[in-house]
Design a protein around this motif. Structure first.
Motif, PDB file in Angstrom:
ATOM      1  N   PHE A 130       6.407   2.978  46.217  1.00  0.00           N
ATOM      2  CA  PHE A 130       5.753   3.463  44.999  1.00  0.00           C
ATOM      3  C   PHE A 130       4.488   4.227  45.340  1.00  0.00           C
ATOM      4  O   PHE A 130       3.638   3.755  46.091  1.00  0.00           O
ATOM      5  N   THR A 131       4.364   5.421  44.780  1.00  0.00           N
ATOM      6  CA  THR A 131       3.125   6.197  44.822  1.00  0.00           C
ATOM      7  C   THR A 131       2.990   6.943  43.496  1.00  0.00           C
ATOM      8  O   THR A 131       3.968   7.118  42.773  1.00  0.00           O
ATOM      9  N   GLY A 223      -0.555  -1.093  39.579  1.00  0.00           N
ATOM     10  CA  GLY A 223      -1.959  -0.719  39.599  1.00  0.00           C
ATOM     11  C   GLY A 223      -2.553  -0.649  38.214  1.00  0.00           C
ATOM     12  O   GLY A 223      -1.869  -0.814  37.207  1.00  0.00           O
ATOM     13  N   ILE A 224      -3.863  -0.391  38.191  1.00  0.00           N
ATOM     14  CA  ILE A 224      -4.624  -0.307  36.952  1.00  0.00           C
ATOM     15  C   ILE A 224      -5.414   0.994  36.956  1.00  0.00           C
ATOM     16  O   ILE A 224      -6.017   1.370  37.963  1.00  0.00           O
ATOM     17  N   GLY A 242      -2.967  -6.329  46.435  1.00  0.00           N
ATOM     18  CA  GLY A 242      -2.381  -5.042  46.773  1.00  0.00           C
ATOM     19  C   GLY A 242      -2.215  -4.078  45.628  1.00  0.00           C
ATOM     20  O   GLY A 242      -1.338  -3.198  45.657  1.00  0.00           O
ATOM     21  N   LEU A 243      -3.046  -4.203  44.574  1.00  0.00           N
ATOM     22  CA  LEU A 243      -2.957  -3.289  43.440  1.00  0.00           C
ATOM     23  C   LEU A 243      -3.755  -2.020  43.691  1.00  0.00           C
ATOM     24  O   LEU A 243      -4.797  -2.038  44.359  1.00  0.00           O
ATOM     25  N   LEU A 244      -3.277  -0.921  43.154  1.00  0.00           N
ATOM     26  CA  LEU A 244      -4.084   0.282  43.024  1.00  0.00           C
ATOM     27  C   LEU A 244      -5.058   0.046  41.875  1.00  0.00           C
ATOM     28  O   LEU A 244      -4.659  -0.388  40.793  1.00  0.00           O
ATOM     29  N   LEU A 245      -6.332   0.304  42.090  1.00  0.00           N
ATOM     30  CA  LEU A 245      -7.335   0.160  41.035  1.00  0.00           C
ATOM     31  C   LEU A 245      -8.205   1.405  41.010  1.00  0.00           C
ATOM     32  O   LEU A 245      -8.989   1.648  41.920  1.00  0.00           O
ATOM     33  N   ALA A 246      -8.034   2.200  39.962  1.00  0.00           N
ATOM     34  CA  ALA A 246      -8.813   3.429  39.782  1.00  0.00           C
ATOM     35  C   ALA A 246      -9.653   3.289  38.523  1.00  0.00           C
ATOM     36  O   ALA A 246      -9.136   2.962  37.447  1.00  0.00           O
ATOM     37  N   GLU A 260      -5.764   2.682  47.694  1.00  0.00           N
ATOM     38  CA  GLU A 260      -5.765   4.149  47.809  1.00  0.00           C
ATOM     39  C   GLU A 260      -4.507   4.677  48.505  1.00  0.00           C
ATOM     40  O   GLU A 260      -4.150   5.844  48.335  1.00  0.00           O
ATOM     41  N   ASP A 261      -3.816   3.816  49.262  1.00  0.00           N
ATOM     42  CA  ASP A 261      -2.585   4.245  49.922  1.00  0.00           C
ATOM     43  C   ASP A 261      -1.455   4.500  48.929  1.00  0.00           C
ATOM     44  O   ASP A 261      -0.432   5.101  49.301  1.00  0.00           O
ATOM     45  N   LEU A 262      -1.619   4.084  47.665  1.00  0.00           N
ATOM     46  CA  LEU A 262      -0.586   4.331  46.663  1.00  0.00           C
ATOM     47  C   LEU A 262      -0.777   5.668  45.946  1.00  0.00           C
ATOM     48  O   LEU A 262       0.027   6.023  45.083  1.00  0.00           O
ATOM     49  N   LEU A 263      -1.844   6.389  46.303  1.00  0.00           N
ATOM     50  CA  LEU A 263      -2.071   7.708  45.737  1.00  0.00           C
ATOM     51  C   LEU A 263      -1.366   8.768  46.570  1.00  0.00           C
ATOM     52  O   LEU A 263      -1.427   8.753  47.797  1.00  0.00           O
ATOM     53  N   ALA A 264      -0.711   9.693  45.884  1.00  0.00           N
ATOM     54  CA  ALA A 264      -0.063  10.830  46.554  1.00  0.00           C
ATOM     55  C   ALA A 264      -0.790  12.104  46.135  1.00  0.00           C
ATOM     56  O   ALA A 264      -1.359  12.179  45.043  1.00  0.00           O
ATOM     57  N   SER A 265      -0.741  13.088  46.992  1.00  0.00           N
ATOM     58  CA  SER A 265      -1.424  14.360  46.689  1.00  0.00           C
ATOM     59  C   SER A 265      -0.612  15.174  45.688  1.00  0.00           C
ATOM     60  O   SER A 265       0.550  14.893  45.436  1.00  0.00           O
TER      61      SER A 265
END
Length: 265
Positions: A130-131, A223-224, A242-246, A260-265
């Motif tokens: 997942f990204t 993530g959140i 291991g959640l994405l939190l932005a 941050e590893d779950l973010l894709a460009s």
């Protein structure tokens, strides 16, 4: 049922003009009593609307329910001039700990005597691989904002929604309590058989406290995404699981506090 609003007469003051009396829309805040086996176990201050989803989402953390069939019945009624939901849980499901006093619209864990994290230990990870593209994530609060109908009328309610990595939104739920809005969204997913939501992001309109991350972990989201900042404990819990939190996701900018590893460009 959409969330409930009402009207009150106010005096509107504008610089350079005479004060004017006019009606104004307000979000309703009223108690919902949750009952189990004939006993009241909690009183939640909430905005009426989607009360069965609110109850189901509350049970995800409080009883560790993970499937719709963990809940045999949710029966909504009006008793003693108070809104109530009577809960019947499946055999083997842990009964929620009774709350000592009313849980306000500002706090989801205030009336709990302990912070019980035992039900979070077996929470599923995000879907493998997942990204989410950065530009999709950055736009999620604005897309949700377009569906905040009660906020448009009152300016006094929070919102939450589950979103896919492609930006697709599920049903938006609103409430005077941030945690209530999240419970309504999680409860909708539970009753629809959509938990764990390992390929979804929880989007919220306010800050991220420990309780919001706790609910997200219990729901199994990836993530959140929030328009405001998280607390230190929220960041620690998100990193632990291991959640994405932005946070501070506004006008194309954001702070990434975890995952941050779950973010894709």
């Amino acid at each position: 049922m959409p969330v409930t609003t009402t009207r009150r007469a106010i005096v509107r003051v504008v610089t350079g003009a005479e004060p004017a009396r006019t009606p104004d829309d307000l979000a309703v805040e009223s108690p919902l009593v949750l009952g189990l086996a004939g006993e009241a176990i909690a009183t939640l201050m909430r905005t009426p609307g989607h009360d069965l989803e609110l109850t189901a989402g509350w049970l995800v953390v409080e009883s560790g329910v993970r499937r719709a069939d963990d809940v045999v019945q949710l029966r909504q009624c009006r008793e003693d001039d108070t809104d109530r939901v009577h809960i019947t849980l499946a055999a083997g499901v842990r009964e929620p700990r009774p709350r000592a006093f009313v849980t306000s619209a500002a706090c989801g864990v205030c009336s709990a005597d302990v912070l019980d994290l035992s039900l979070l230990a077996d929470g599923p990870p995000h879907t493998p691989g997942f990204t989410v593209p950065r530009d999709v994530l950055a736009g999620l609060p604005d897309v949700m904002r377009l569906q905040q109908k009660a906020f448009d009328r009152t300016g006094a309610v929070h919102a939450a929604v589950l979103a896919g990595a492609d930006g697709t939104l599920g049903p938006v739920r609103e409430d005077v309590g941030r945690h209530n809005a999240v419970d309504k969204v999680v409860g909708h997913a539970l009753l629809a058989g959509a938990l764990p939501a390992t390929d979804r992001l929880l989007v919220v309109s306010g800050r991220v406290s420990f309780e919001i991350v706790q609910k997200a972990v219990a729901a199994g989201v990836a993530g959140i995404v929030a328009v405001s900042a998280p607390s230190s404990l929220a960041v620690d819990l998100a990193r632990e699981h291991g959640l994405l939190l932005a946070g501070m996701v506004r006008r194309g900018r954001m702070n990434v506090y975890a995952g941050e590893d779950l973010l894709a460009s």
